[in-house]
Design an enzyme around this catalytic site. Structure first.
Site, PDB file in Angstrom:
ATOM      1  N   ARG A 131       4.904 -34.158  33.844  1.00  0.00           N
ATOM      2  CA  ARG A 131       4.503 -34.264  32.444  1.00  0.00           C
ATOM      3  C   ARG A 131       5.315 -33.276  31.613  1.00  0.00           C
ATOM      4  O   ARG A 131       5.715 -32.213  32.111  1.00  0.00           O
ATOM      5  CB  ARG A 131       3.017 -33.905  32.267  1.00  0.00           C
ATOM      6  CG  ARG A 131       2.054 -34.883  32.917  1.00  0.00           C
ATOM      7  CD  ARG A 131       2.008 -36.199  32.160  1.00  0.00           C
ATOM      8  NE  ARG A 131       0.963 -37.069  32.665  1.00  0.00           N
ATOM      9  CZ  ARG A 131       1.030 -37.818  33.756  1.00  0.00           C
ATOM     10  NH1 ARG A 131       2.118 -37.787  34.503  1.00  0.00           N
ATOM     11  NH2 ARG A 131       0.025 -38.597  34.105  1.00  0.00           N
ATOM     12  N   ASP A 189      17.376 -13.321  10.695  1.00  0.00           N
ATOM     13  CA  ASP A 189      18.758 -12.933  10.387  1.00  0.00           C
ATOM     14  C   ASP A 189      19.341 -13.709   9.200  1.00  0.00           C
ATOM     15  O   ASP A 189      20.134 -13.169   8.437  1.00  0.00           O
ATOM     16  CB  ASP A 189      19.658 -13.050  11.623  1.00  0.00           C
ATOM     17  CG  ASP A 189      19.789 -14.468  12.106  1.00  0.00           C
ATOM     18  OD1 ASP A 189      18.787 -15.214  12.057  1.00  0.00           O
ATOM     19  OD2 ASP A 189      20.891 -14.856  12.533  1.00  0.00           O
ATOM     20  N   GLY A 190      18.933 -14.952   9.019  1.00  0.00           N
ATOM     21  CA  GLY A 190      19.403 -15.742   7.875  1.00  0.00           C
ATOM     22  C   GLY A 190      18.952 -15.098   6.564  1.00  0.00           C
ATOM     23  O   GLY A 190      19.729 -14.976   5.606  1.00  0.00           O
ATOM     24  N   ARG A 201      12.995 -21.811   3.129  1.00  0.00           N
ATOM     25  CA  ARG A 201      14.423 -21.612   3.420  1.00  0.00           C
ATOM     26  C   ARG A 201      15.147 -22.139   2.183  1.00  0.00           C
ATOM     27  O   ARG A 201      15.012 -23.302   1.841  1.00  0.00           O
ATOM     28  CB  ARG A 201      14.826 -22.380   4.680  1.00  0.00           C
ATOM     29  CG  ARG A 201      14.137 -21.838   5.934  1.00  0.00           C
ATOM     30  CD  ARG A 201      14.743 -22.405   7.197  1.00  0.00           C
ATOM     31  NE  ARG A 201      14.278 -21.678   8.377  1.00  0.00           N
ATOM     32  CZ  ARG A 201      13.356 -22.121   9.224  1.00  0.00           C
ATOM     33  NH1 ARG A 201      12.815 -23.309   9.034  1.00  0.00           N
ATOM     34  NH2 ARG A 201      12.989 -21.410  10.252  1.00  0.00           N
ATOM     35  N   ILE A 260       2.398 -24.348  17.119  1.00  0.00           N
ATOM     36  CA  ILE A 260       1.202 -23.565  17.483  1.00  0.00           C
ATOM     37  C   ILE A 260       1.609 -22.100  17.716  1.00  0.00           C
ATOM     38  O   ILE A 260       0.843 -21.174  17.454  1.00  0.00           O
ATOM     39  CB  ILE A 260       0.526 -24.171  18.736  1.00  0.00           C
ATOM     40  CG1 ILE A 260      -0.786 -23.480  19.030  1.00  0.00           C
ATOM     41  CG2 ILE A 260       1.415 -24.084  19.957  1.00  0.00           C
ATOM     42  CD1 ILE A 260      -1.549 -24.091  20.212  1.00  0.00           C
ATOM     43  N   GLU A 290      13.398 -24.000  23.745  1.00  0.00           N
ATOM     44  CA  GLU A 290      13.880 -25.087  22.881  1.00  0.00           C
ATOM     45  C   GLU A 290      15.412 -25.098  22.777  1.00  0.00           C
ATOM     46  O   GLU A 290      16.041 -26.149  22.735  1.00  0.00           O
ATOM     47  CB  GLU A 290      13.237 -24.820  21.509  1.00  0.00           C
ATOM     48  CG  GLU A 290      13.699 -25.561  20.351  1.00  0.00           C
ATOM     49  CD  GLU A 290      13.166 -24.916  19.045  1.00  0.00           C
ATOM     50  OE1 GLU A 290      12.446 -23.899  19.092  1.00  0.00           O
ATOM     51  OE2 GLU A 290      13.491 -25.460  17.992  1.00  0.00           O
ATOM     52  N   THR A 302      10.282 -12.507  12.821  1.00  0.00           N
ATOM     53  CA  THR A 302      10.630 -13.766  13.488  1.00  0.00           C
ATOM     54  C   THR A 302      10.007 -13.790  14.873  1.00  0.00           C
ATOM     55  O   THR A 302      10.035 -12.770  15.585  1.00  0.00           O
ATOM     56  CB  THR A 302      12.156 -13.969  13.606  1.00  0.00           C
ATOM     57  OG1 THR A 302      12.414 -14.979  14.598  1.00  0.00           O
ATOM     58  CG2 THR A 302      12.905 -12.718  14.007  1.00  0.00           C
ATOM     59  N   ILE A 303       9.479 -14.940  15.242  1.00  0.00           N
ATOM     60  CA  ILE A 303       8.867 -15.023  16.578  1.00  0.00           C
ATOM     61  C   ILE A 303       9.934 -15.043  17.669  1.00  0.00           C
ATOM     62  O   ILE A 303       9.637 -14.813  18.832  1.00  0.00           O
ATOM     63  CB  ILE A 303       7.946 -16.270  16.731  1.00  0.00           C
ATOM     64  CG1 ILE A 303       8.742 -17.576  16.598  1.00  0.00           C
ATOM     65  CG2 ILE A 303       6.782 -16.214  15.762  1.00  0.00           C
ATOM     66  CD1 ILE A 303       7.978 -18.791  17.125  1.00  0.00           C
ATOM     67  N   ASP A 304      11.177 -15.330  17.302  1.00  0.00           N
ATOM     68  CA  ASP A 304      12.227 -15.522  18.316  1.00  0.00           C
ATOM     69  C   ASP A 304      12.766 -14.230  18.931  1.00  0.00           C
ATOM     70  O   ASP A 304      13.392 -14.260  19.974  1.00  0.00           O
ATOM     71  CB  ASP A 304      13.419 -16.273  17.700  1.00  0.00           C
ATOM     72  CG  ASP A 304      13.078 -17.709  17.366  1.00  0.00           C
ATOM     73  OD1 ASP A 304      12.007 -18.176  17.792  1.00  0.00           O
ATOM     74  OD2 ASP A 304      13.876 -18.366  16.673  1.00  0.00           O
ATOM     75  N   ALA A 330       5.653 -18.757  36.037  1.00  0.00           N
ATOM     76  CA  ALA A 330       6.368 -20.040  36.041  1.00  0.00           C
ATOM     77  C   ALA A 330       7.364 -20.092  37.209  1.00  0.00           C
ATOM     78  O   ALA A 330       7.974 -19.079  37.556  1.00  0.00           O
ATOM     79  CB  ALA A 330       7.103 -20.218  34.721  1.00  0.00           C
ATOM     80  N   GLU A 331       7.498 -21.276  37.773  1.00  0.00           N
ATOM     81  CA  GLU A 331       8.405 -21.430  38.911  1.00  0.00           C
ATOM     82  C   GLU A 331       9.868 -21.411  38.453  1.00  0.00           C
ATOM     83  O   GLU A 331      10.750 -20.985  39.192  1.00  0.00           O
ATOM     84  CB  GLU A 331       8.092 -22.728  39.668  1.00  0.00           C
ATOM     85  CG  GLU A 331       6.940 -22.609  40.678  1.00  0.00           C
ATOM     86  CD  GLU A 331       5.560 -22.424  40.047  1.00  0.00           C
ATOM     87  OE1 GLU A 331       5.393 -22.707  38.849  1.00  0.00           O
ATOM     88  OE2 GLU A 331       4.638 -21.979  40.774  1.00  0.00           O
ATOM     89  N   ARG A 334       0.831  -1.223   0.000  1.00  0.00           N
ATOM     90  CA  ARG A 334       0.000   0.000   0.000  1.00  0.00           C
ATOM     91  C   ARG A 334       0.858   1.262   0.000  1.00  0.00           C
ATOM     92  O   ARG A 334       0.528   2.246  -0.669  1.00  0.00           O
ATOM     93  CB  ARG A 334      -0.938  -0.010   1.218  1.00  0.00           C
ATOM     94  CG  ARG A 334      -1.968  -1.149   1.174  1.00  0.00           C
ATOM     95  CD  ARG A 334      -3.357  -0.641   0.886  1.00  0.00           C
ATOM     96  NE  ARG A 334      -4.231  -1.716   0.471  1.00  0.00           N
ATOM     97  CZ  ARG A 334      -5.300  -2.135   1.159  1.00  0.00           C
ATOM     98  NH1 ARG A 334      -5.614  -1.577   2.308  1.00  0.00           N
ATOM     99  NH2 ARG A 334      -6.055  -3.093   0.670  1.00  0.00           N
ATOM    100  N   ASP A 339      15.323 -12.607  18.009  1.00  0.00           N
ATOM    101  CA  ASP A 339      16.754 -12.847  18.201  1.00  0.00           C
ATOM    102  C   ASP A 339      17.631 -11.972  17.308  1.00  0.00           C
ATOM    103  O   ASP A 339      18.690 -12.378  16.850  1.00  0.00           O
ATOM    104  CB  ASP A 339      17.073 -14.336  17.958  1.00  0.00           C
ATOM    105  CG  ASP A 339      16.643 -14.802  16.580  1.00  0.00           C
ATOM    106  OD1 ASP A 339      15.938 -14.044  15.885  1.00  0.00           O
ATOM    107  OD2 ASP A 339      17.011 -15.913  16.196  1.00  0.00           O
TER     108      ASP A 339
HETATM  109  O1  F6P Z   1      13.011 -19.188  13.935  1.00  0.00           O
HETATM  110  C1  F6P Z   1      11.726 -19.439  14.325  1.00  0.00           C
HETATM  111  C2  F6P Z   1      11.553 -20.867  14.758  1.00  0.00           C
HETATM  112  O2  F6P Z   1      10.202 -21.020  15.093  1.00  0.00           O
HETATM  113  C3  F6P Z   1      12.468 -21.321  15.885  1.00  0.00           C
HETATM  114  O3  F6P Z   1      12.046 -20.900  17.155  1.00  0.00           O
HETATM  115  C4  F6P Z   1      12.410 -22.805  15.688  1.00  0.00           C
HETATM  116  O4  F6P Z   1      13.542 -23.430  16.214  1.00  0.00           O
HETATM  117  C5  F6P Z   1      12.387 -22.945  14.205  1.00  0.00           C
HETATM  118  O5  F6P Z   1      11.823 -21.765  13.699  1.00  0.00           O
HETATM  119  C6  F6P Z   1      11.631 -24.137  13.705  1.00  0.00           C
HETATM  120  O6  F6P Z   1      11.790 -24.233  12.345  1.00  0.00           O
HETATM  121  P1  F6P Z   1      10.991 -25.236  11.413  1.00  0.00           P
HETATM  122  O7  F6P Z   1       9.616 -24.683  11.228  1.00  0.00           O
HETATM  123  O8  F6P Z   1      11.771 -25.265  10.161  1.00  0.00           O
HETATM  124  O9  F6P Z   1      10.946 -26.549  12.127  1.00  0.00           O
END
Ligand code: F6P
Length: 322
Positions: A246, A103-104, A72, A253, A223, A126-128, A187-188, A25, A130
């Site tokens: 657990r 960043d990639g 990718r 998600i 992760e 990016t959700i991270d 969270a604990e 736009r 980072d």
């Molecule tokens: O970079 C975002 C991300 O969701 C990371 O947190 C995670 O490790 C990765 O992508 C998972 O990538 P894929 O969808 O290729 O499994």
């Protein structure tokens, strides 16, 4: 600059559509032609692109994923791949490229802009979260809220059964989703890659909690933490077999769903400024927001926001979970 193109690359993130919409736009507003490239750099190499109109981006601001799809692309890491990409851009008379990704994806844009006369602008999607140089990345807020929603629900059942839950959230190299969702759900423990995990201290504190019958505990693990969910689960099962433990991995998600208001806002703002950068000749930068101001970081300087989680945050975590 007369004709620009936009693509989304790498892991998708909620708000990418809002960013695409803003680029399209704004471009049209300033009289540019805007092309959409499908499936990131992969689609570029395959010349999979189309002219976008204002209505191409109608009714997408609220949608997760990306209408341009994402990928990718290994080939784009090579000089030959980038040459091919450049030729496609030239053939289609595209003289500016907006790359929405992590960043990639920025590295790909940087190399392309270094090797050829094609200005590139990055938008941090990016959700991270980072990437250094921006307080926000598109999708982070949504991912955190999705994680919060899930962890709240898990706490209900943890409470009903007096259980210990280990919840693994995304973040390959960064612990921001874990940190934010962990604090917001009380969270604990929160385990992140930026901090060395003291597993023995966690075991000792769980033993002590067991003694005083505090059995409902939530441990949020990124992760990318050295243990990760599975290893921590195995360790606790082995060392504390009486605890009802657990493991729940939230997984992808966190990448989907309708973007939050904040993600829609920052995506719109960044997308608008990406086009302004191209028009003003501020080339080969990514558009960040720092202290509520636009921050244009040269792609050359793109760095992983790593190991930089402030001590202050960790103090908050320790104090509130004591
Ligand atoms: O970079 C975002 C991300 O969701 C990371 O947190 C995670 O490790 C990765 O992508 C998972 O990538 P894929 O969808 O290729 O499994």
């Amino acid at each position: 600059i007369k004709r620009i193109a936009v693509l989304t690359s790498g892991g998708d993130s909620p708000g990418m559509n809002a960013a695409i919409r803003a680029v399209v736009r704004t471009g049209i507003y300033y009289g540019l032609e805007v092309y959409g490239i499908m499936r990131g750099y992969q689609g570029l190499l395959e010349e999979d692109l189309f002219k976008m109109e204002s209505r191409s981006v109608a009714n997408i601001i609220q949608r997760g994923g990306t209408i341009l799809k994402s990928a990718r692309c290994k080939e784009f890491y090579t000089p030959e791949g980038r040459k091919k990409g450049y030729e496609v851009l030239k053939k289609n008379e595209i003289d500016g490229l907006v790359v929405i990704g992590g960043d990639g994806s920025f590295k790909g844009a940087l190399n392309l802009s270094k090797e050829y006369d094609i200005p590139c602008i990055g938008l941090a999607g990016t959700i991270d979260k980072d990437i250094a140089g921006t307080d926000f990345t598109i999708g982070f807020d949504t991912a955190v809220n999705t994680a919060i929603d899930a962890i709240d629900k898990i706490r209900d059942t943890a409470d009903a059964h007096d259980r210990l839950f280990i919840i693994e959230v995304m973040g390959r190299d960064a612990g921001y989703i874990a940190l934010h969702s962990g604090i917001a759900t009380g969270a604990e423990n929160i385990l992140i890659p930026e901090r060395k995990t003291d597993a023995e201290a966690i075991i000792t504190s769980l033993q002590e909690k067991e003694r005083r019958k505090k059995l409902v505990n939530i441990i949020v693990v990124a992760e990318g933490d050295e243990y990760g969910g599975i290893e921590l689960y195995r360790l606790i099962k082995e060392r504390l077999p009486n605890l009802d433990t657990r493991l729940c991995t939230l997984g992808h998600i966190q990448r989907g769903g309708s973007p939050t208001g904040l993600d829609r806002l920052i995506a719109s703002r960044m997308g608008y400024h990406a086009v302004e950068c191209l028009l003003e000749g501020r080339y080969n930068v990514f558009v960040g927001i720092l202290n509520n101001r636009m921050n244009y970081v040269p792609l050359e300087q793109v760095a992983k926001r790593k190991g930089r989680i402030a001590e202050e945050w960790m103090k908050v975590v320790e104090t509130l979970s004591a």
